[in-house]
Scaffold this motif. Structure first.
Motif, PDB file in Angstrom:
ATOM      1  N   ASP A  97      11.279 -10.402   4.449  1.00  0.00           N
ATOM      2  CA  ASP A  97      10.948 -10.315   3.042  1.00  0.00           C
ATOM      3  C   ASP A  97       9.454 -10.574   2.965  1.00  0.00           C
ATOM      4  N   GLN A  98       8.692  -9.518   2.724  1.00  0.00           N
ATOM      5  CA  GLN A  98       7.229  -9.587   2.713  1.00  0.00           C
ATOM      6  C   GLN A  98       6.748 -10.020   1.332  1.00  0.00           C
ATOM      7  N   VAL A  99       5.939 -11.053   1.300  1.00  0.00           N
ATOM      8  CA  VAL A  99       5.306 -11.498   0.065  1.00  0.00           C
ATOM      9  C   VAL A  99       3.906 -10.893   0.007  1.00  0.00           C
ATOM     10  N   GLY A 100       3.642 -10.047  -0.978  1.00  0.00           N
ATOM     11  CA  GLY A 100       2.320  -9.444  -1.111  1.00  0.00           C
ATOM     12  C   GLY A 100       2.052  -8.411  -0.037  1.00  0.00           C
ATOM     13  N   ALA A 101       0.773  -8.251   0.298  1.00  0.00           N
ATOM     14  CA  ALA A 101       0.330  -7.233   1.249  1.00  0.00           C
ATOM     15  C   ALA A 101       0.680  -7.621   2.673  1.00  0.00           C
ATOM     16  N   ALA A 102       1.112  -6.633   3.464  1.00  0.00           N
ATOM     17  CA  ALA A 102       1.342  -6.877   4.887  1.00  0.00           C
ATOM     18  C   ALA A 102       0.081  -6.615   5.691  1.00  0.00           C
ATOM     19  N   CYS A 103      -0.768  -5.701   5.204  1.00  0.00           N
ATOM     20  CA  CYS A 103      -1.956  -5.309   5.953  1.00  0.00           C
ATOM     21  C   CYS A 103      -3.131  -6.226   5.652  1.00  0.00           C
ATOM     22  N   HIS A 104      -3.955  -6.460   6.662  1.00  0.00           N
ATOM     23  CA  HIS A 104      -5.135  -7.310   6.483  1.00  0.00           C
ATOM     24  C   HIS A 104      -6.149  -6.684   5.524  1.00  0.00           C
ATOM     25  N   THR A 105      -5.998  -5.370   5.249  1.00  0.00           N
ATOM     26  CA  THR A 105      -6.912  -4.699   4.314  1.00  0.00           C
ATOM     27  C   THR A 105      -6.527  -4.952   2.858  1.00  0.00           C
ATOM     28  N   GLY A 106      -5.338  -5.534   2.664  1.00  0.00           N
ATOM     29  CA  GLY A 106      -4.851  -5.758   1.307  1.00  0.00           C
ATOM     30  C   GLY A 106      -3.845  -4.719   0.862  1.00  0.00           C
ATOM     31  N   ALA A 107      -3.608  -3.703   1.696  1.00  0.00           N
ATOM     32  CA  ALA A 107      -2.601  -2.686   1.371  1.00  0.00           C
ATOM     33  C   ALA A 107      -1.204  -3.263   1.591  1.00  0.00           C
ATOM     34  N   ARG A 108      -0.238  -2.704   0.874  1.00  0.00           N
ATOM     35  CA  ARG A 108       1.144  -3.165   1.012  1.00  0.00           C
ATOM     36  C   ARG A 108       1.607  -3.053   2.463  1.00  0.00           C
ATOM     37  N   THR A 109       1.324  -1.909   3.099  1.00  0.00           N
ATOM     38  CA  THR A 109       1.676  -1.736   4.508  1.00  0.00           C
ATOM     39  C   THR A 109       0.443  -1.277   5.273  1.00  0.00           C
ATOM     40  N   CYS A 110       0.519  -1.361   6.583  1.00  0.00           N
ATOM     41  CA  CYS A 110      -0.577  -0.884   7.426  1.00  0.00           C
ATOM     42  C   CYS A 110      -0.572   0.639   7.543  1.00  0.00           C
ATOM     43  N   PHE A 111       0.435   1.283   6.946  1.00  0.00           N
ATOM     44  CA  PHE A 111       0.594   2.731   7.094  1.00  0.00           C
ATOM     45  C   PHE A 111       0.399   3.477   5.777  1.00  0.00           C
ATOM     46  N   ASP A 112      -0.200   2.825   4.773  1.00  0.00           N
ATOM     47  CA  ASP A 112      -0.376   3.435   3.455  1.00  0.00           C
ATOM     48  C   ASP A 112      -1.555   4.400   3.370  1.00  0.00           C
ATOM     49  N   ASP A 113      -2.632   4.116   4.067  1.00  0.00           N
ATOM     50  CA  ASP A 113      -3.914   4.738   3.732  1.00  0.00           C
ATOM     51  C   ASP A 113      -4.387   5.860   4.640  1.00  0.00           C
ATOM     52  N   ASP A 114      -3.680   6.168   5.713  1.00  0.00           N
ATOM     53  CA  ASP A 114      -4.178   7.172   6.653  1.00  0.00           C
ATOM     54  C   ASP A 114      -3.032   8.080   7.084  1.00  0.00           C
ATOM     55  N   VAL A 115      -2.488   8.828   6.125  1.00  0.00           N
ATOM     56  CA  VAL A 115      -1.346   9.709   6.385  1.00  0.00           C
ATOM     57  C   VAL A 115      -1.856  10.974   7.057  1.00  0.00           C
ATOM     58  N   LEU A 116      -1.405  11.246   8.265  1.00  0.00           N
ATOM     59  CA  LEU A 116      -1.843  12.410   9.012  1.00  0.00           C
ATOM     60  C   LEU A 116      -1.045  13.657   8.643  1.00  0.00           C
ATOM     61  N   PHE A 117       0.193  13.485   8.197  1.00  0.00           N
ATOM     62  CA  PHE A 117       1.051  14.606   7.810  1.00  0.00           C
ATOM     63  C   PHE A 117       2.111  14.074   6.861  1.00  0.00           C
ATOM     64  N   SER A 118       2.445  14.851   5.870  1.00  0.00           N
ATOM     65  CA  SER A 118       3.529  14.490   4.954  1.00  0.00           C
ATOM     66  C   SER A 118       4.199  15.760   4.461  1.00  0.00           C
ATOM     67  N   ASP A 119       5.510  15.792   4.574  1.00  0.00           N
ATOM     68  CA  ASP A 119       6.294  16.907   4.050  1.00  0.00           C
ATOM     69  C   ASP A 119       7.110  16.427   2.859  1.00  0.00           C
ATOM     70  N   ALA A 120       6.617  15.377   2.208  1.00  0.00           N
ATOM     71  CA  ALA A 120       7.322  14.831   1.041  1.00  0.00           C
ATOM     72  C   ALA A 120       7.329  15.866  -0.075  1.00  0.00           C
ATOM     73  N   ARG A 121       8.484  16.014  -0.714  1.00  0.00           N
ATOM     74  CA  ARG A 121       8.603  16.995  -1.802  1.00  0.00           C
ATOM     75  C   ARG A 121       9.044  16.323  -3.065  1.00  0.00           C
TER      76      ARG A 121
END
Length: 121
Positions: A97-121
């Protein structure tokens, strides 16, 4: 202490772990209720022992060569809900159970800001 040092980890668990040459296993932290992948850290036997026994994620910092408990500095704690080994016993999945940001940058996750590919529709 540090990688490959003596630890209080259950010997039955320690015997199963397949560690990197520097004595570490990758630990993926995942939000227990949403499945959100939060971050990847590294654990040696002692960090895993502390994670299993304290209810808080403890990692080994490769850059600082010391243990760190997620949230002790940032206030963004990870409360452990479950810990599992993968089929090869070389990666740990810690559902938290994560309280606040998980990433040291302040982002919720470490995988939020540098998406290399997304097929989300």
């Amino acid at each position: 202490m540090g990688p490959m040092s003596t630890s209080s980890l259950d010997p039955a668990v320690a015997a199963r772990l397949k560690r990197s040459p520097d004595g570490l296993v990758p630990a993926v932290a995942q939000q227990y209720d949403t499945g959100e992948v939060l971050m990847l850290g590294w654990m040696d036997d002692e960090a895993l022992h502390r994670t299993l026994t304290t209810g808080r994620c403890t990692y080994w910092s490769r850059s600082r060569q010391e243990y760190w408990v997620k949230g002790d500095t940032s206030g963004h704690f990870q409360y452990v809900k479950s810990v599992a080994l993968d089929c090869d016993a070389d990666t740990v999945l810690v559902k938290v159970d994560q309280v606040g940001a998980a990433c040291h940058t302040g982002a919720r996750t470490c995988f939020d800001d540098d998406v290399l590919f997304s097929d989300a529709r």
